[in-house]
Design a protein around this motif. Sequence first.
Motif, PDB file in Angstrom:
ATOM      1  N   TYR A   5      -5.932   3.587   8.531  1.00 35.82           N
ATOM      2  CA  TYR A   5      -5.434   2.566   9.084  1.00 35.82           C
ATOM      3  C   TYR A   5      -6.148   1.458   8.090  1.00 35.82           C
ATOM      4  CZ  TYR A   5      -5.568  -2.171  11.335  1.00 35.82           C
ATOM      5  OH  TYR A   5      -5.467  -3.503  11.791  1.00 35.82           O
ATOM      6  N   TRP A   6      -5.431   0.403   7.695  1.00 34.78           N
ATOM      7  CA  TRP A   6      -6.045  -0.545   6.556  1.00 34.78           C
ATOM      8  C   TRP A   6      -5.925  -1.953   7.197  1.00 34.78           C
ATOM      9  CZ3 TRP A   6      -2.585  -4.192   4.461  1.00 34.78           C
ATOM     10  CH2 TRP A   6      -1.432  -3.900   4.506  1.00 34.78           C
ATOM     11  N   THR A  31      -0.641   1.001   8.540  1.00 35.20           N
ATOM     12  CA  THR A  31      -0.839   2.607   8.612  1.00 35.20           C
ATOM     13  C   THR A  31      -0.243   3.233   7.326  1.00 35.20           C
ATOM     14  OG1 THR A  31       0.525   3.311  10.225  1.00 35.20           O
ATOM     15  CG2 THR A  31      -1.611   2.733  10.982  1.00 35.20           C
ATOM     16  N   GLU A  70     -14.250  -0.351   1.371  1.00 32.33           N
ATOM     17  CA  GLU A  70     -13.817  -1.477   1.133  1.00 32.33           C
ATOM     18  C   GLU A  70     -13.831  -1.768  -0.111  1.00 32.33           C
ATOM     19  OE1 GLU A  70     -14.498  -5.149   3.908  1.00 32.33           O
ATOM     20  OE2 GLU A  70     -15.687  -5.666   2.124  1.00 32.33           O
ATOM     21  N   VAL A 118       1.032  -1.072   0.088  1.00 36.81           N
ATOM     22  CA  VAL A 118       0.297   0.070  -0.016  1.00 36.81           C
ATOM     23  C   VAL A 118       1.035   1.406  -0.041  1.00 36.81           C
ATOM     24  CG1 VAL A 118      -1.955   1.357   0.990  1.00 36.81           C
ATOM     25  CG2 VAL A 118      -1.836  -1.263   1.229  1.00 36.81           C
ATOM     26  N   ASP A 133      -1.921  -5.940   7.658  1.00 42.44           N
ATOM     27  CA  ASP A 133      -2.542  -4.747   7.957  1.00 42.44           C
ATOM     28  C   ASP A 133      -1.645  -3.498   8.313  1.00 42.44           C
ATOM     29  OD1 ASP A 133      -1.317  -5.761  10.326  1.00 42.44           O
ATOM     30  OD2 ASP A 133      -3.055  -4.969  11.702  1.00 42.44           O
ATOM     31  N   PHE A 180      -9.903  -5.340   0.629  1.00 39.51           N
ATOM     32  CA  PHE A 180      -9.036  -4.198   1.474  1.00 39.51           C
ATOM     33  C   PHE A 180      -9.951  -3.222   2.053  1.00 39.51           C
ATOM     34  CE2 PHE A 180      -6.798  -0.097   1.332  1.00 39.51           C
ATOM     35  CZ  PHE A 180      -5.390  -0.393   1.767  1.00 39.51           C
ATOM     36  N   ARG A 181      -9.918  -3.344   3.388  1.00 42.60           N
ATOM     37  CA  ARG A 181     -10.811  -2.266   4.183  1.00 42.60           C
ATOM     38  C   ARG A 181      -9.910  -0.949   4.776  1.00 42.60           C
ATOM     39  NH1 ARG A 181     -15.418  -3.733   8.178  1.00 42.60           N
ATOM     40  NH2 ARG A 181     -16.224  -4.780   5.932  1.00 42.60           N
ATOM     41  N   TRP A 182     -10.425   0.222   4.852  1.00 42.06           N
ATOM     42  CA  TRP A 182      -9.619   1.115   5.624  1.00 42.06           C
ATOM     43  C   TRP A 182     -10.655   2.048   6.196  1.00 42.06           C
ATOM     44  CZ3 TRP A 182     -11.230   1.024   0.401  1.00 42.06           C
ATOM     45  CH2 TRP A 182     -11.788   2.327   0.057  1.00 42.06           C
ATOM     46  N   VAL A 208      -9.100   8.191  -0.630  1.00 43.54           N
ATOM     47  CA  VAL A 208      -9.281   8.216   0.945  1.00 43.54           C
ATOM     48  C   VAL A 208      -9.584   9.873   0.962  1.00 43.54           C
ATOM     49  CG1 VAL A 208      -7.991   6.515   1.306  1.00 43.54           C
ATOM     50  CG2 VAL A 208      -6.591   8.640   1.303  1.00 43.54           C
TER      51      VAL A 208
END
Length: 232
Positions: free
Chosen positions: A205-206, A223, A186, A150, A221, A173-175, A199
């Motif tokens: 944070y993902w 940041t 997501e 990312v 996961d 992918f969720r943030w 964003v």
Amino acid sequence: MSLRPSTIVSTLLLCLTATVLPVLAPAPSLAAPSLTAPSLAAPGASQRPVPNADSYTVLSSGGYALPVLDNDETSVLSNGELTLCGVTVDEETQDLLYAEIDRDDPSRVYVETSRTAYGRVTFTYDACQGDRRATTTVTVTIIRLLPPTVTKKQNRRAKLLVENPNTDATLLFRWGSPRTATADGEKGVGAGRRKTIKVTRTRIYWVAYVRDQGSIVIAGDGTVNKIRKARR
């Protein structure tokens, strides 16, 4: 066809009233002959249940309920249903895999794999039927998901580039907020693909994950900081 004793006696009385017999022979014994039920078991039939070996493929960091009894065989020489009565994991494997009889469905073995687990491991379980017990081996192949990359897109405000290095799994992918864990969005990123996401925060944070056989498996996961906001 055999007659009941009462029928035989009645028949004899009718004969005696109809005619006089010179000599009556002793009545035959009415006791039923002793019969021994034949064995239903084939020659060489096992007196124990026959648990057959199993093999499964799972992901690291996942939890699974494995239906190990589905391919097992019962013994005709034992009474009762086939049940799970024991699970054993050796010390070398315990760091990679945990296994126990599933608490929700005792006919299955529940396993959890560690996040760093990878490769092929084994454990054993016991199948019981009545007072009979037998053991077999389960082979588990553990595949470890690779985390996505990312990064902030160069010269693009409020845009992140998500790359999925896995060639056989789509990542979700969720943030969102790193402080409140509020999700902003997501998206799915296909196997071996990349996707741009927009964003609204300067820091996010993902988490990336997959759903596998009812289990949520985390691939990674992190940041991302100092994201430039979009111009208004």
